[in-house]
Design an enzyme around this catalytic site. Structure first.
Site, mmCIF file in Angstrom:
data_model
loop_
_atom_site.group_PDB
_atom_site.id
_atom_site.type_symbol
_atom_site.label_atom_id
_atom_site.label_comp_id
_atom_site.label_asym_id
_atom_site.label_seq_id
_atom_site.Cartn_x
_atom_site.Cartn_y
_atom_site.Cartn_z
ATOM 1 N N HIS A 100 -9.067 1.875 -7.790
ATOM 2 C CA HIS A 100 -9.478 3.273 -7.625
ATOM 3 C C HIS A 100 -10.646 3.467 -8.585
ATOM 4 O O HIS A 100 -10.687 2.849 -9.662
ATOM 5 C CB HIS A 100 -8.389 4.248 -8.064
ATOM 6 N N ASP A 103 -9.658 3.907 -12.144
ATOM 7 C CA ASP A 103 -9.070 2.739 -12.836
ATOM 8 C C ASP A 103 -10.145 1.970 -13.578
ATOM 9 O O ASP A 103 -9.882 1.372 -14.619
ATOM 10 C CB ASP A 103 -8.453 1.734 -11.843
ATOM 11 N N GLU A 229 -3.604 4.223 4.350
ATOM 12 C CA GLU A 229 -2.374 3.606 3.850
ATOM 13 C C GLU A 229 -1.230 4.594 4.035
ATOM 14 O O GLU A 229 -1.084 5.546 3.264
ATOM 15 C CB GLU A 229 -2.558 3.256 2.367
ATOM 16 N N GLU A 265 1.793 -0.827 3.260
ATOM 17 C CA GLU A 265 2.498 -1.158 2.010
ATOM 18 C C GLU A 265 3.986 -1.310 2.306
ATOM 19 O O GLU A 265 4.608 -0.434 2.925
ATOM 20 C CB GLU A 265 2.261 -0.083 0.952
ATOM 21 N N ASP A 293 -0.537 -3.978 1.193
ATOM 22 C CA ASP A 293 -0.117 -3.795 -0.195
ATOM 23 C C ASP A 293 1.274 -4.396 -0.301
ATOM 24 O O ASP A 293 2.241 -3.843 0.235
ATOM 25 C CB ASP A 293 -0.046 -2.308 -0.560
ATOM 26 N N ASP A 336 0.295 -4.251 -4.873
ATOM 27 C CA ASP A 336 0.425 -2.884 -5.388
ATOM 28 C C ASP A 336 1.786 -2.846 -6.099
ATOM 29 O O ASP A 336 2.711 -2.164 -5.674
ATOM 30 C CB ASP A 336 0.344 -1.879 -4.238
HETATM 31 C C1 XUL Z 1 0.619 4.795 -4.162
HETATM 32 C C2 XUL Z 1 -0.214 3.717 -3.633
HETATM 33 C C3 XUL Z 1 -1.635 3.705 -4.033
HETATM 34 C C4 XUL Z 1 -2.551 3.147 -3.000
HETATM 35 C C5 XUL Z 1 -4.010 3.263 -3.343
HETATM 36 O O1 XUL Z 1 1.895 4.803 -3.670
HETATM 37 O O2 XUL Z 1 0.278 2.855 -2.937
HETATM 38 O O3 XUL Z 1 -1.738 3.024 -5.227
HETATM 39 O O4 XUL Z 1 -2.289 1.811 -2.757
HETATM 40 O O5 XUL Z 1 -4.393 4.563 -3.593
HETATM 41 CO CO CO Z 2 -0.460 1.093 -2.131
#
Ligand code: XUL
Ligand code: CO
Length: 438
Positions: A100, A103, A229, A265, A293, A336
């Site tokens: 991000h 970050d 996502e 994710e 993720d 992640d």
């Molecule tokens: C939060 C999440 C984030 C995204 C990117 O749950 O998964 O970190 O991957 O914004």
């Molecule tokens: Co994520």
């Protein structure tokens, strides 16, 4: 340059009989499987926020580990993070990273000053991470109090404008670093109560923001993929990008489906009461499989624990979907994931990544075997064979009308006899057989 992980050498592949905790047992980056090196199949990426910035802070306590990397000034910390990340990636044979905007460079008093910091830091990254590749970039449009009611879905047009400006800059940083992906994760894009929410306007505005982002990115030469996502909740009670199927409906409604794919994710899938594989399958079937993720939740906890993945079954079924989708193109597999709060030493970062990378390497090996073995795929093909001939083929070709089907059914009488067993237990046992013969 100072070494951050003294005593930890480059992690080697030693094979499954090794008992060395600082060695890969299944991940051999250079090994060629089905015509591709493992590192190219898996495209592992380091996640900046957890690995370089996450210090173990939770709702009940302060951090347990120091992520200042020996520096004290915020911009010096930001640069030290880059040096430490380069060392982690070198030692773990990780080729990609993702971040991000906040970050990599801390927010300053004004947007202009914040953007200047991003310029300075991305210059530094360009040299220090020269051999590494950016999997994707994104903007943190959820942390700052200005986003308490959302960013692209804020009731305030001023906040919407600020988010747009922030996203524009994050796209520029992504392009500057050669990124092939840009992620939208809408943690605050949703609502707590419909009593104060104009849901239609909020979703229309989110789509407007995405359209602006796509048009701008393409105008400055971004030829990668945009990703959404999905996540059903947390931090917001109801998030608009609930799951893959919901997001596909949104993308089609607003004509964004040509530019966007999915960043799936694992633990977001389980929070939406799906399996990880379900989300991947929905994405694959709809041509929007993009990136992953990788993490896992805890079945006893209902929140996003972001644990490093160790579940071999999930990794196997994930890699099965990735292989069936033809592998990653612009996407890859980012962790992640964060080491547990109690795993607070620098060495734990290595153990965590080794666990996650070996799990997915084993998943890849198992998925290849499962496909080569062929029993599962054959079973599924046979189960649907009635669609290849006769009335089934006529339905698929569009030849049969509903009246034809009525005539067919009247003549046929009992159709239950056409069914065969689903053999779930037999199939599960085949998976075990393949997995444990590795
Ligand atoms: C939060 C999440 C984030 C995204 C990117 O749950 O998964 O970190 O991957 O914004
Ligand atoms: Co994520």
């Amino acid at each position: 340059m100072s070494e951050f992980f003294k005593g930890i050498d480059k992690i080697k592949y030693e094979g499954k009989t090794s008992t060395n905790p600082l060695a890969f047992k299944y991940y051999d980056p250079e090994e060629v499987i089905c015509g591709k090196k493992m590192r190219e199949h898996l495209k592992f990426a380091l996640s900046w926020w957890h690995t370089m910035g996450g210090d173990g802070t939770d709702m009940f306590g302060v951090g347990t580990t120091d992520k200042k990397w020996g520096a004290s000034d915020p911009m010096e910390i930001a640069k030290a993070k880059i040096d430490a990340a380069a060392e982690i990636m070198d030692k773990l044979s990780i080729d990609y990273y993702c971040f991000h905007d906040r970050d990599i460079a801390p927010e300053a008093e004004t947007l202009a000053e914040t953007n200047k910091r991003l310029d300075e830091i991305t210059d530094y990254m360009k040299t220090k991470l020269a051999g590494k590749k950016l999997l994707w970039g994104t903007a943190n449009c959820f942390g700052n109090p200005r986003y308490m009611h959302g960013a692209g879905t804020s009731p305030s047009a001023d906040v919407f404008a600020f988010a747009a400006a922030q996203i524009k800059k994050a796209i520029e940083c992504t392009v500057k670093l050669g990124g092939k992906g840009y992620v939208f994760w809408g943690g605050r894009e949703g609502y707590e109560t419909l009593l104060n929410t104009d849901m239609k306007l909020e979703q229309d505005n989110m789509a407007r923001l995405m359209r602006m982002a796509v048009d701008y990115a393409r105008s400055i030469g971004f030829d990668g993929d945009f990703y959404i996502e999905p996540k059903p909740k947390e931090p917001t009670k109801h998030q608009y990008d609930f799951d893959t199927a919901t997001v596909i409906g949104f993308l089609k409604k607003y004509g964004l489906d040509k530019d966007f794919k999915m960043n799936i994710e694992a633990n977001h899938a389980t929070l939406a009461q799906h399996t990880f594989q379900h989300e991947l399958r929905v994405a694959r079937d709809n041509g929007v499989f993009g990136s992953i993720d990788a993490n896992q939740g805890d079945t006893l906890l209902g929140w996003d624990t972001d644990q490093f993945p160790t579940n071999i079954y999930d990794a196997t079924f994930c890699m099965y979907e990735v292989l069936k989708a033809g592998g990653f193109t612009n996407g890859g597999l980012n962790f992640d994931s964060k080491a547990r709060r109690g795993s607070f030493t620098r060495e734990d970062i290595f153990h965590a990544y080794i666990a996650g990378m070996d799990t997915f390497a084993l998943g890849l090996r198992a998925a290849v075997k499962l496909i080569e073995d062929g029993r599962i795929d054959k079973f599924v093909a046979d189960r649907y064979s009635s669609w290849n001939t006769g009335i089934g083929a006529d339905v698929i070709s569009g030849k049969a009308t509903i009246a034809d089907l009525e005539k067919y059914a009247l003549e046929k009488g009992d159709v239950t006899a056409s069914l065969t067993s689903g053999r779930q237990e037999m199939l599960e046992s085949i998976v075990n057989n393949v997995l444990f013969s590795l």
